[in-house]
Design a protein around this motif. Structure first.
Motif, PDB file in Angstrom:
ATOM      1  N   THR A 129      -4.802 -41.305  -7.929  1.00 35.44           N
ATOM      2  CA  THR A 129      -4.535 -40.922  -9.313  1.00 35.44           C
ATOM      3  C   THR A 129      -3.798 -42.063 -10.006  1.00 35.44           C
ATOM      4  O   THR A 129      -2.702 -42.435  -9.570  1.00 35.44           O
ATOM      5  N   THR A 130      -4.400 -42.607 -11.056  1.00 31.56           N
ATOM      6  CA  THR A 130      -3.801 -43.738 -11.757  1.00 31.56           C
ATOM      7  C   THR A 130      -4.059 -43.609 -13.259  1.00 31.56           C
ATOM      8  O   THR A 130      -5.197 -43.391 -13.681  1.00 31.56           O
ATOM      9  N   ARG A 131      -3.008 -43.746 -14.051  1.00 29.95           N
ATOM     10  CA  ARG A 131      -3.166 -43.767 -15.505  1.00 29.95           C
ATOM     11  C   ARG A 131      -3.551 -45.183 -15.918  1.00 29.95           C
ATOM     12  O   ARG A 131      -2.873 -46.148 -15.570  1.00 29.95           O
ATOM     13  N   LEU A 132      -4.630 -45.296 -16.669  1.00 22.98           N
ATOM     14  CA  LEU A 132      -5.158 -46.601 -17.036  1.00 22.98           C
ATOM     15  C   LEU A 132      -4.616 -47.062 -18.388  1.00 22.98           C
ATOM     16  O   LEU A 132      -4.239 -46.249 -19.230  1.00 22.98           O
ATOM     17  N   SER A 133      -4.634 -48.377 -18.592  1.00 24.79           N
ATOM     18  CA  SER A 133      -4.230 -48.942 -19.886  1.00 24.79           C
ATOM     19  C   SER A 133      -5.472 -49.216 -20.719  1.00 24.79           C
ATOM     20  O   SER A 133      -5.575 -50.247 -21.381  1.00 24.79           O
ATOM     21  N   ALA A 134      -6.426 -48.309 -20.665  1.00 25.53           N
ATOM     22  CA  ALA A 134      -7.696 -48.483 -21.368  1.00 25.53           C
ATOM     23  C   ALA A 134      -7.600 -47.868 -22.762  1.00 25.53           C
ATOM     24  O   ALA A 134      -7.074 -46.769 -22.930  1.00 25.53           O
ATOM     25  N   GLY A 135      -8.137 -48.562 -23.757  1.00 26.13           N
ATOM     26  CA  GLY A 135      -8.096 -48.055 -25.116  1.00 26.13           C
ATOM     27  C   GLY A 135      -9.315 -47.237 -25.476  1.00 26.13           C
ATOM     28  O   GLY A 135      -9.325 -46.526 -26.487  1.00 26.13           O
ATOM     29  N   ASN A 136     -10.373 -47.342 -24.650  1.00 24.22           N
ATOM     30  CA  ASN A 136     -11.593 -46.588 -24.916  1.00 24.22           C
ATOM     31  C   ASN A 136     -12.322 -46.356 -23.600  1.00 24.22           C
ATOM     32  O   ASN A 136     -11.915 -46.859 -22.544  1.00 24.22           O
ATOM     33  N   GLU A 137     -13.409 -45.615 -23.675  1.00 25.30           N
ATOM     34  CA  GLU A 137     -14.128 -45.251 -22.453  1.00 25.30           C
ATOM     35  C   GLU A 137     -14.771 -46.465 -21.804  1.00 25.30           C
ATOM     36  O   GLU A 137     -14.868 -46.542 -20.574  1.00 25.30           O
ATOM     37  N   LYS A 138     -15.185 -47.442 -22.602  1.00 18.24           N
ATOM     38  CA  LYS A 138     -15.800 -48.644 -22.036  1.00 18.24           C
ATOM     39  C   LYS A 138     -14.816 -49.372 -21.121  1.00 18.24           C
ATOM     40  O   LYS A 138     -15.170 -49.801 -20.016  1.00 18.24           O
ATOM     41  N   ASP A 139     -13.577 -49.543 -21.598  1.00 18.66           N
ATOM     42  CA  ASP A 139     -12.559 -50.211 -20.774  1.00 18.66           C
ATOM     43  C   ASP A 139     -12.244 -49.378 -19.523  1.00 18.66           C
ATOM     44  O   ASP A 139     -12.013 -49.919 -18.437  1.00 18.66           O
ATOM     45  N   ALA A 140     -12.225 -48.066 -19.692  1.00 19.84           N
ATOM     46  CA  ALA A 140     -11.942 -47.188 -18.555  1.00 19.84           C
ATOM     47  C   ALA A 140     -13.039 -47.308 -17.502  1.00 19.84           C
ATOM     48  O   ALA A 140     -12.760 -47.328 -16.289  1.00 19.84           O
ATOM     49  N   LEU A 141     -14.301 -47.377 -17.931  1.00 13.91           N
ATOM     50  CA  LEU A 141     -15.411 -47.522 -16.982  1.00 13.91           C
ATOM     51  C   LEU A 141     -15.349 -48.860 -16.258  1.00 13.91           C
ATOM     52  O   LEU A 141     -15.739 -48.964 -15.082  1.00 13.91           O
ATOM     53  N   ALA A 142     -14.839 -49.893 -16.940  1.00  8.81           N
ATOM     54  CA  ALA A 142     -14.676 -51.200 -16.292  1.00  8.81           C
ATOM     55  C   ALA A 142     -13.640 -51.106 -15.175  1.00  8.81           C
ATOM     56  O   ALA A 142     -13.810 -51.675 -14.080  1.00  8.81           O
ATOM     57  N   GLU A 143     -12.550 -50.366 -15.428  1.00 12.90           N
ATOM     58  CA  GLU A 143     -11.537 -50.160 -14.391  1.00 12.90           C
ATOM     59  C   GLU A 143     -12.119 -49.353 -13.231  1.00 12.90           C
ATOM     60  O   GLU A 143     -11.814 -49.602 -12.059  1.00 12.90           O
ATOM     61  N   LEU A 144     -12.966 -48.373 -13.553  1.00 15.05           N
ATOM     62  CA  LEU A 144     -13.592 -47.560 -12.512  1.00 15.05           C
ATOM     63  C   LEU A 144     -14.462 -48.407 -11.596  1.00 15.05           C
ATOM     64  O   LEU A 144     -14.491 -48.209 -10.374  1.00 15.05           O
ATOM     65  N   ALA A 145     -15.170 -49.375 -12.189  1.00 15.86           N
ATOM     66  CA  ALA A 145     -16.006 -50.261 -11.382  1.00 15.86           C
ATOM     67  C   ALA A 145     -15.163 -51.082 -10.412  1.00 15.86           C
ATOM     68  O   ALA A 145     -15.533 -51.285  -9.246  1.00 15.86           O
ATOM     69  N   LEU A 146     -13.998 -51.574 -10.880  1.00 11.51           N
ATOM     70  CA  LEU A 146     -13.093 -52.319 -10.000  1.00 11.51           C
ATOM     71  C   LEU A 146     -12.560 -51.429  -8.884  1.00 11.51           C
ATOM     72  O   LEU A 146     -12.436 -51.851  -7.732  1.00 11.51           O
ATOM     73  N   PHE A 147     -12.254 -50.203  -9.223  1.00  6.65           N
ATOM     74  CA  PHE A 147     -11.747 -49.256  -8.222  1.00  6.65           C
ATOM     75  C   PHE A 147     -12.795 -48.992  -7.145  1.00  6.65           C
ATOM     76  O   PHE A 147     -12.485 -48.987  -5.953  1.00  6.65           O
ATOM     77  N   ARG A 148     -14.053 -48.772  -7.546  1.00  4.13           N
ATOM     78  CA  ARG A 148     -15.106 -48.463  -6.574  1.00  4.13           C
ATOM     79  C   ARG A 148     -15.390 -49.631  -5.646  1.00  4.13           C
ATOM     80  O   ARG A 148     -15.837 -49.440  -4.518  1.00  4.13           O
ATOM     81  N   ARG A 149     -15.090 -50.847  -6.115  1.00  2.00           N
ATOM     82  CA  ARG A 149     -15.314 -52.022  -5.277  1.00  2.00           C
ATOM     83  C   ARG A 149     -14.391 -52.013  -4.060  1.00  2.00           C
ATOM     84  O   ARG A 149     -14.807 -52.342  -2.951  1.00  2.00           O
ATOM     85  N   ASP A 150     -13.146 -51.617  -4.239  1.00  2.00           N
ATOM     86  CA  ASP A 150     -12.180 -51.564  -3.130  1.00  2.00           C
ATOM     87  C   ASP A 150     -11.066 -50.601  -3.497  1.00  2.00           C
ATOM     88  O   ASP A 150     -10.017 -51.006  -4.005  1.00  2.00           O
ATOM     89  N   PRO A 151     -11.249 -49.286  -3.240  1.00  2.00           N
ATOM     90  CA  PRO A 151     -10.247 -48.291  -3.661  1.00  2.00           C
ATOM     91  C   PRO A 151      -8.857 -48.549  -3.091  1.00  2.00           C
ATOM     92  O   PRO A 151      -7.853 -48.390  -3.777  1.00  2.00           O
ATOM     93  N   ALA A 152      -8.793 -48.949  -1.805  1.00  2.00           N
ATOM     94  CA  ALA A 152      -7.488 -49.111  -1.165  1.00  2.00           C
ATOM     95  C   ALA A 152      -6.677 -50.245  -1.780  1.00  2.00           C
ATOM     96  O   ALA A 152      -5.449 -50.189  -1.840  1.00  2.00           O
TER      97      ALA A 152
END
Length: 405
Positions: free
Chosen positions: A35-58
């Protein structure tokens, strides 16, 4: 607590006090909740963070956390955060202290809730008011769930205590959790009748049967679910008054099972380390000894969810409510007081209370703590018959029945 306003591919969103949408990444990977609160201003930025997370969650750390950590490191005033790496170290510490997997999962569950409401707040700057505000929010939302409130407070206090005493990154003056008081537990018997009759436990035990599972394509194959381990756990609860965590440790091989000869109804002893650190030795009859040995041979006790499912199915088949394993320990104490019989070793022995009086101790507690080294303690025998046609009969059970033990 945040009021959730919607969902996105990576988790949920809420609106903060300024009216801005906050994107929260919330994913479970291999049984672990991130669970992490993102510093994303819109859904596009949030999806970019999600892609980074899926690459290496740990190894994932949100950009906002990276920036904050870098700033604090440069200033030499790094915050102490309730974050995933720190919690993982804490859970590792609990494991090294012998705390069960079930306990560690519960602690992780409550710390994850604290991490959500305390996001971005350093524990050094945390105020008692912040903690109480979060607790009041949970309390109101859950209509006065006192047990959950008690567990949440215990989890955060234990975590901060570890930060002070083991990690040495938090001082007493900085720890706001020290002012939190854990609500006293109300005895459950004051709220409702607790415990079961021997007859009901006997009926449920006899009704614990395996079944063919359609889920795994077993129908018609003759293969059935393995439930002997559940009967063994129930038996140790009911006949020995053992706690669930003690049975877990025993099954994992952390306890020692010893077979005795020539001690009458006492067929053996079980020795394990109590959670207090004290060595506990308990005498058991042949049936309980066999159950303990089967669980040790299995290497682990069955999972709690499996025990509940099997027992619920058995109780329903005989028209009873499901048994709670924790209440069998309470039942054992009640049965022992009402109709239990003390069985002493054939070699005899003097009760500890008499020994304490002889050597001048006001309480037998002192004698037991510093002097007692009894290898075969007395056993409490109950008039309960836990029988099932599929129970294996061990050699020493057969010898005891034949009178040759």
């Amino acid at each position: 607590m945040p009021r959730w306003t919607g969902r996105w591919d990576g988790g949920r969103t809420y609106v903060n006090k300024q009216g801005d949408t906050v994107w929260v990444l919330e994913k479970q990977v291999h049984g672990r909740l991130y669970t992490t609160r993102l510093s994303a201003g819109n859904e596009k930025d949030a999806l970019a963070e999600l892609a980074l997370f899926r690459r290496d969650p740990a190894a994932y750390v949100a950009r906002a956390q990276e920036a904050k950590a870098a700033e604090e490191t440069t200033s030499g005033n790094a915050s102490v955060l309730l974050d995933l790496p720190t919690v993982e170290r804490f859970l590792g510490y609990l494991k090294s202290q012998g705390r069960t997997e079930r306990h560690r999962k519960n602690v992780l569950h409550y710390l994850a809730q604290w991490a959500e409401v305390l996001y971005g707040k350093g524990l050094r700057q945390l105020r008692l008011q912040d903690l109480k505000q979060a607790l009041n929010g949970w309390y109101d939302a859950e209509a006065g769930d006192i047990p959950a409130k008690r567990h949440r407070i215990a989890a955060i206090k234990a975590f901060c205590s570890w930060l002070r005493e083991e990690e040495a990154v938090l001082t007493t003056a900085e720890d706001a959790t020290l002012a939190l008081k854990v609500p006293p537990a109300r005895p459950e018997k004051a709220l409702r009748d607790k415990g079961y009759s021997m007859r009901d436990v006997e009926r449920v035990y006899a009704a614990i049967n395996g079944w063919e599972s359609a889920r795994y394509g077993w129908k018609g194959t003759g293969r059935v679910t393995e439930v002997q381990c559940v009967r063994d756990v129930l038996l140790l609860h009911a006949k020995c008054g053992m706690h669930g965590t003690e049975i877990d440790r025993l099954a994992r091989g952390e306890g020692r099972v010893k077979v005795l000869q020539g001690q009458g109804a006492i067929a053996g002893t079980i020795t394990f380390i109590h959670k207090s650190g004290r060595v506990h030795v308990q005498s058991v009859d042949a049936q309980a000894l066999a159950a303990a040995m089967r669980l040790q041979a299995r290497g682990s006790a069955p999972a709690d969810w499996w025990i509940r499912q099997v027992v619920k199915r058995a109780a329903k088949s005989v028209g009873l409510e499901p048994l709670r394993m924790g209440e069998l320990r309470h039942s054992f104490v009640t049965w022992a007081a009402e109709c239990g019989t003390e069985v002493r070793p054939v070699d005899g022995g003097v009760p500890l209370t008499r020994i304490a009086a002889t050597i001048g101790h006001q309480s037998a507690v002192t004698t037991k703590k510093f002097y007692e080294g009894v290898k075969v303690p007395p056993m409490i025998q109950l008039p309960i018959r836990l029988e099932h046609p599929e129970d294996p009969i061990s050699l020493f059970e057969r010898q005891l029945r034949d009178g040759s033990g």
